[in-house]
Write a protein that holds these residues in place. Sequence first.
Motif, PDB file in Angstrom:
ATOM      1  N   THR A 154      -8.634   8.973   4.237  1.00 50.74           N
ATOM      2  CA  THR A 154     -10.021   8.829   4.676  1.00 50.74           C
ATOM      3  C   THR A 154     -10.247   7.469   5.319  1.00 50.74           C
ATOM      4  N   VAL A 155      -9.736   6.422   4.683  1.00 54.40           N
ATOM      5  CA  VAL A 155      -9.977   5.056   5.140  1.00 54.40           C
ATOM      6  C   VAL A 155      -9.255   4.749   6.445  1.00 54.40           C
ATOM      7  N   LEU A 156      -8.000   5.194   6.560  1.00 55.24           N
ATOM      8  CA  LEU A 156      -7.176   4.851   7.721  1.00 55.24           C
ATOM      9  C   LEU A 156      -7.062   5.984   8.730  1.00 55.24           C
ATOM     10  N   THR A 157      -7.584   7.147   8.427  1.00 58.42           N
ATOM     11  CA  THR A 157      -7.387   8.433   9.108  1.00 58.42           C
ATOM     12  C   THR A 157      -6.006   8.973   8.730  1.00 58.42           C
ATOM     13  N   LYS A 158      -5.874  10.278   8.726  1.00 56.00           N
ATOM     14  CA  LYS A 158      -4.634  10.916   8.269  1.00 56.00           C
ATOM     15  C   LYS A 158      -3.398  10.480   9.053  1.00 56.00           C
ATOM     16  N   PRO A 159      -3.459  10.465  10.415  1.00 52.32           N
ATOM     17  CA  PRO A 159      -2.251  10.096  11.156  1.00 52.32           C
ATOM     18  C   PRO A 159      -1.776   8.681  10.846  1.00 52.32           C
ATOM     19  N   ILE A 160      -2.711   7.741  10.695  1.00 49.58           N
ATOM     20  CA  ILE A 160      -2.318   6.364  10.429  1.00 49.58           C
ATOM     21  C   ILE A 160      -1.866   6.217   8.981  1.00 49.58           C
ATOM     22  N   ALA A 161      -2.518   6.909   8.055  1.00 47.29           N
ATOM     23  CA  ALA A 161      -2.101   6.850   6.655  1.00 47.29           C
ATOM     24  C   ALA A 161      -0.672   7.351   6.483  1.00 47.29           C
ATOM     25  N   LYS A 162      -0.280   8.340   7.291  1.00 50.64           N
ATOM     26  CA  LYS A 162       1.093   8.842   7.226  1.00 50.64           C
ATOM     27  C   LYS A 162       2.101   7.747   7.518  1.00 50.64           C
ATOM     28  N   LEU A 221       0.825  -1.215   0.000  1.00 53.47           N
ATOM     29  CA  LEU A 221       0.000   0.000   0.000  1.00 53.47           C
ATOM     30  C   LEU A 221       0.854   1.258   0.000  1.00 53.47           C
ATOM     31  N   GLY A 222       1.906   1.252   0.819  1.00 53.87           N
ATOM     32  CA  GLY A 222       2.796   2.405   0.867  1.00 53.87           C
ATOM     33  C   GLY A 222       3.425   2.685  -0.488  1.00 53.87           C
ATOM     34  N   LYS A 223       3.799   1.620  -1.196  1.00 52.37           N
ATOM     35  CA  LYS A 223       4.420   1.801  -2.512  1.00 52.37           C
ATOM     36  C   LYS A 223       3.387   2.146  -3.581  1.00 52.37           C
ATOM     37  N   LEU A 224       2.171   1.602  -3.458  1.00 48.88           N
ATOM     38  CA  LEU A 224       1.115   1.994  -4.395  1.00 48.88           C
ATOM     39  C   LEU A 224       0.758   3.471  -4.234  1.00 48.88           C
ATOM     40  N   CYS A 225       0.818   3.972  -2.996  1.00 47.62           N
ATOM     41  CA  CYS A 225       0.536   5.393  -2.745  1.00 47.62           C
ATOM     42  C   CYS A 225       1.722   6.278  -3.138  1.00 47.62           C
ATOM     43  N   GLY A 226       2.888   5.675  -3.266  1.00 44.05           N
ATOM     44  CA  GLY A 226       4.076   6.443  -3.625  1.00 44.05           C
ATOM     45  C   GLY A 226       4.576   7.334  -2.520  1.00 44.05           C
ATOM     46  N   VAL A 227       4.478   6.866  -1.263  1.00 39.82           N
ATOM     47  CA  VAL A 227       4.867   7.724  -0.139  1.00 39.82           C
ATOM     48  C   VAL A 227       6.116   7.228   0.579  1.00 39.82           C
ATOM     49  N   MET A 228       6.689   6.118   0.129  1.00 45.11           N
ATOM     50  CA  MET A 228       7.878   5.589   0.781  1.00 45.11           C
ATOM     51  C   MET A 228       9.131   6.233   0.183  1.00 45.11           C
ATOM     52  N   LYS A 229      10.255   6.087   0.876  1.00 40.92           N
ATOM     53  CA  LYS A 229      11.472   6.783   0.478  1.00 40.92           C
ATOM     54  C   LYS A 229      12.615   5.805   0.226  1.00 40.92           C
ATOM     55  N   GLY A 230      13.724   6.344  -0.253  1.00 39.42           N
ATOM     56  CA  GLY A 230      14.923   5.536  -0.462  1.00 39.42           C
ATOM     57  C   GLY A 230      14.719   4.482  -1.529  1.00 39.42           C
ATOM     58  N   ASN A 231      15.193   3.267  -1.240  1.00 42.33           N
ATOM     59  CA  ASN A 231      15.070   2.173  -2.194  1.00 42.33           C
ATOM     60  C   ASN A 231      13.620   1.755  -2.419  1.00 42.33           C
ATOM     61  N   ARG A 260       4.365   5.555   5.120  1.00 43.95           N
ATOM     62  CA  ARG A 260       5.699   5.960   4.666  1.00 43.95           C
ATOM     63  C   ARG A 260       6.799   5.147   5.317  1.00 43.95           C
ATOM     64  N   ASN A 261       6.508   4.552   6.477  1.00 43.98           N
ATOM     65  CA  ASN A 261       7.539   3.901   7.265  1.00 43.98           C
ATOM     66  C   ASN A 261       7.982   2.582   6.647  1.00 43.98           C
ATOM     67  N   GLU A 262       9.281   2.360   6.649  1.00 41.99           N
ATOM     68  CA  GLU A 262       9.805   1.087   6.138  1.00 41.99           C
ATOM     69  C   GLU A 262       9.351  -0.066   7.018  1.00 41.99           C
ATOM     70  N   ARG A 263       9.330   0.163   8.328  1.00 40.58           N
ATOM     71  CA  ARG A 263       8.835  -0.855   9.254  1.00 40.58           C
ATOM     72  C   ARG A 263       7.374  -0.542   9.583  1.00 40.58           C
ATOM     73  N   SER A 264       6.519  -1.520   9.384  1.00 35.42           N
ATOM     74  CA  SER A 264       5.077  -1.286   9.497  1.00 35.42           C
ATOM     75  C   SER A 264       4.485  -1.710  10.837  1.00 35.42           C
ATOM     76  N   ILE A 265       5.309  -2.231  11.746  1.00 38.33           N
ATOM     77  CA  ILE A 265       4.800  -2.809  12.986  1.00 38.33           C
ATOM     78  C   ILE A 265       3.963  -1.814  13.778  1.00 38.33           C
ATOM     79  N   GLU A 266       4.440  -0.574  13.894  1.00 36.52           N
ATOM     80  CA  GLU A 266       3.723   0.420  14.691  1.00 36.52           C
ATOM     81  C   GLU A 266       2.335   0.681  14.119  1.00 36.52           C
ATOM     82  N   MET A 267       2.244   0.795  12.790  1.00 35.47           N
ATOM     83  CA  MET A 267       0.945   1.044  12.163  1.00 35.47           C
ATOM     84  C   MET A 267       0.010  -0.145  12.365  1.00 35.47           C
TER      85      MET A 267
END
Length: 457
Positions: free
Chosen positions: A218-226, A193-203, A229-236
């Motif tokens: 809208t679906v995840l709420t803005k703070p969670i959607a942000k 999802l992060g890569k489909l949204c184009g919000v991840m960085k680096g490699n 971007r994280n490479e590690r998804s555990i927190e989300m």
Amino acid sequence: PERAEVVQTAAALVFESCLVSPLNAEELVTEGGVSVLEQLLRFYVDATLSIESSKESQRTVKSLHAAHATIIDLVHTVGGVSFFESGRAALLALDTVSDLCINWRRCIDGTLQIKTNSSLLKKYALEGIANFAHEAELQSHLVKSGIVWPLVRCLLNYDPTLEGTSAVANGIDADEISQAASNEHAAFAARALGKLCGVMKGNLQTPSNKVLYEAMKTVLTKPIAKMLRNERSIEMLRTLNTNVETPTFVWNNKMREELKGLLDKLEEGRDEKGIQSIEAELEETTSSFYYSNLASEVVIGGVYLRIFNGLGDGREGIRQINDCSVFAKEIVLFLARCLEQSDDLPSASFNFVLWATDDDTKQDENTDHIEKDTDVFPTTDKRFAMAINSLRLLVRLDGLVDDVLCEEGCPAALLHLLELPPDGEAFDASCDILSLMSPKQVFADAVADQNELWRLL
């Protein structure tokens, strides 16, 4: 069945050959192998759906097992080849790329009722999406196929209590292994999802897909959607599968059930719809969906004011706020817009340079602009007073936001708050802010330099 077994063996051999050397994968692409693999995948997916809808016999069961194994190897191979730019170019050159994306979705959403190694098929399909996403056109085809919604559902199948459990561990209950596989799928889905949204960085950086990212806000709420971007998804994933209420995150069982209800609605009969336009695919999320318990929340700069103010002295509240300066700027902008549009106060206009920048990308990364977060409220509205109280909590933390309140336009907005009715909560909080800032030389200099002394007359 015999022919199916031969094709199964051949598909497995192709995968193993590509696994041994990337050069073999490049050669496969050069020789037109991607088209053949897609044709085989389409044939076996159609055959599987046909067999599943018919009366099973011993012969068809044997054929079904071979077809399932072949689909797994084909998905693994196509997903792996798409790691290479030439592989993705070969996919885009297919006349049937839309069919490929539909079949890819079927590998994730349970349409294919594969009983053996189904978790492997899902894993390989999710890995493939992360590779596909490096091409904007493939992103578009995937979104149009409806693949986003099973990805979101994967996120909700995560179990934080089983973190660290292997999907292939020995001596563990089968249910736990199944849940461990779901946890693994959730992590792959988050990356996809992060890569489909184009919000991840680096490699992991991919072309930006702002339309999809807005839908995810809208679906995840803005703070969670942000957090996509994280490479590690555990927190989300933990946040989405627990009850959380902090100044920057609100998520609970009720919201989770409302999201599941939305997904049920979006996925019902989805396989029959085929490819849709992106507007049609995302319309339900962008036009009418909202979380009932967030309807009355005031959000400024990604912070829920009710919760922030409720924590008291402010120090507890700022722990999860990435940049308090940004938060303070957003509050001041919100207050200024309310003051400018108020019919109850003398007319006012403020000249702000808070967001003056030539780097629009940097601005987008660090802010959620106030106009997207919060409406303008009358100065007599309790939500206006709530924003002033939030600013007061920040100002009480000595020196934390002094530089923000001294920037062009801010002293004027703060001094104009003195025009508020003196018998209201907003006026009291405003006076408190000014009593804290006025003794500071830097603020006094800013008022003088910006020619705002007249507002004190």
